[in-house]
Scaffold this active site. Structure first.
Site, short mmCIF file in Angstrom:
data_model
loop_
_atom_site.label_atom_id
_atom_site.label_comp_id
_atom_site.label_asym_id
_atom_site.label_seq_id
_atom_site.Cartn_x
_atom_site.Cartn_y
_atom_site.Cartn_z
N HIS A 35 0.81 -1.21 0.00
CA HIS A 35 0.00 0.00 0.00
C HIS A 35 0.85 1.27 0.00
CE1 HIS A 35 -3.92 -2.02 0.76
NE2 HIS A 35 -3.12 -2.97 1.21
N ASP B 222 3.30 9.59 -0.76
CA ASP B 222 2.20 8.78 -0.26
C ASP B 222 1.89 7.71 -1.29
OD1 ASP B 222 0.49 8.22 1.81
OD2 ASP B 222 -0.60 10.11 1.71
#
Length: 471
Positions: free
Chosen positions: A162, A371
């Site tokens: 992720h 991110d």
């Protein structure tokens, strides 16, 4: 024990730290978090979830949530310190996020990380039925795919990262790079948020392991084919749209606006309290806009929600101290009686309150330094039913690849960030509507179920696993 055809393995179980008096469990939801995203596809899907229950000590006995069985794992204080706070979040996390802070290499942490990964792998191997599927999540458990393969060669194994996967020159710094790489490549399919990550792992597999790469998405190692690819994660768009449409949520949004003094413009940021989120850069930019008189407290207000995170890790405690000091300085220099420049909230919010906040914000500011995806940006777009509002989004968030109609910005460039904030605040409403409509249209076709189906269909080309997901 009962076995499942689908087993999900992650560091945390998606539940509250405590069980209600009636014995029921509830989903633990956080802004943009893994549990919140997977909730949408697993709450009515027969499966087993293996993970840590959230408290140090023996594994608690937990009831199921609907058709989802809980398989809790216990962690001692020493394991939590070495595996989670240590190797996962003080070694891998900073290195995978462009070494925004220098990673710490501690040999003792590695041994704990390996031992905990082995326990998770054994639990997953016991929980999956013959010929079933195990889906391992994220950097905490990078060794688990290969460990499961050694225990259960009969099952399909997926791994999804992720967070960003670093370029080879950064990954090469890891003292245990071979073990970590082989661990991930124990999977049949290694999924990432962005295509560049798949290229990075292919380069490393060739350089470090002598693997062959065919096409853009297949690595051949020790006679076994491992597929890789980008599968950008998403949100439960329908859930956020339904929340935003609720009368009580709309009324709460109006009340929030009133509580803020009915300013002409509300800027909102919702982040975990983490150094990768760019909170300090954002505060600097906003402070300078106030200092230069380009933004006035009487007609503009910023709301910064910071959800506490990893509070026992020194770097996170230091970050909180710095941010709180900067917010105090900005409010002291630029605020007025009853009119703070920044409303700073260090607390989690429930889903309805978040939806109300999203509807209150004229400008959503999502500016991480790096991110993997950032689902908060997608939640904001989904909540804007009237196609109003502006999204200021970091180029270094995975969401920037999809939400191209946002006001994209390099958060390291404070002057550029200031100008982008002003552009978003002063944009023509027709331009904002065009941008938001395009982003909302994309999200409808690329929600969390579409993400899971795309990944699981690539993992199991028969379509059997994906067919088990709720519609």
């Amino acid at each position: 024990m009962r076995q499942s055809s689908l087993v999900v393995v992650s560091n945390r179980l998606p539940i509250d730290d405590s069980v209600a008096p009636d014995g029921a469990c509830e989903w633990r939801r956080s802004p943009g978090g893994l549990a919140g995203a997977l909730h949408a596809i697993l709450d009515r899907t027969p499966a087993t979830w293996v993970g840590w229950g959230g408290k140090v000590g023996d594994a608690p006995a937990l009831p199921d949530i609907g058709s989802l069985r809980m398989r809790p794992m216990g962690l001692t204080s020493e394991e939590h310190s070495g595996y989670y706070e240590g190797f996962a979040n003080s070694t891998l996390w900073p290195l995978y996020h462009d070494a925004v802070l220098p990673p710490v290499f501690d040999r003792g942490w590695w041994e704990t990380y390996r031992a905990v990964n082995q326990r998770f792998a054994r639990a997953a191997a016991e929980a999956v039925e013959p010929g079933g599927t195990v889906w391992v999540q994220d950097y905490h458990l990078q060794l688990v795919p290969q460990m499961i393969r050694e225990l259960r060669p009969d099952v399909l194994i997926g791994f999804f990262l992720h967070v960003p996967f670093p370029p080879p020159e950064l990954f090469m710094q890891l003292p245990r790079r071979l073990d970590l790489l082989r661990g991930m490549l124990g999977a049949d399919l290694v999924g990432f948020q962005r295509p560049q990550a798949a290229h990075n792992i292919a380069q490393l597999a060739v350089k470090l392991l002598g693997a062959r790469v065919t096409g853009d998405d297949q690595i051949t190692l020790d006679g076994r084919a491992i597929r890789t690819g980008a599968f950008p994660m998403s949100i439960d768009v329908a859930e956020m749209q339904a929340l935003a449409a609720r009368r009580d949520v709309r009324e709460r949004a109006a009340q929030l606006r009133s509580d803020l003094g009915r300013p002409r413009r509300v800027l909102l940021s919702v982040d975990r309290l983490d150094y990768i989120k760019g909170i300090e850069h954002r505060l600097t930019a906003y402070s300078e806009l106030l200092r230069d008189g380009r933004v006035k407290v009487r007609d503009t207000v910023m709301v910064q929600v910071a959800v506490p995170s990893r509070e026992r890790v020194d770097s996170y405690r230091a970050l909180r101290h710095r941010i709180e000091g900067e917010v105090g300085r900005i409010n002291g220099e630029h605020g007025r009686v009853g009119e703070p420049a920044i409303h700073y909230l260090i607390q989690p919010f429930d889903r309805a309150e978040l939806a109300a906040l999203y509807q209150t914000a004229d400008v959503m500011v999502v500016t991480p330094l790096r991110d993997g995806m950032n689902l908060v940006a997608k939640e904001y777009v989904a909540a804007r039913a009237d196609a109003s509002g502006a999204l200021v989004l970091s180029e270094f968030a995975g969401a920037a690849d999809e939400l191209e109609d946002a006001f994209l910005v390099n958060p390291h460039d404070v002057d550029g960030l200031k100008e982008t904030l002003l552009r978003a605040m002063e944009a023509d409403p027709a331009d904002l509507e065009r941008r938001m409509t395009a982003m909302r249209s994309h999200l409808v076709g690329h929600d969390i179920v579409a993400w899971a189906r795309a990944y699981l269909t690539t993992l199991d080309r028969t379509g059997r696993v994906a067919a088990g997901l709720r519609k």
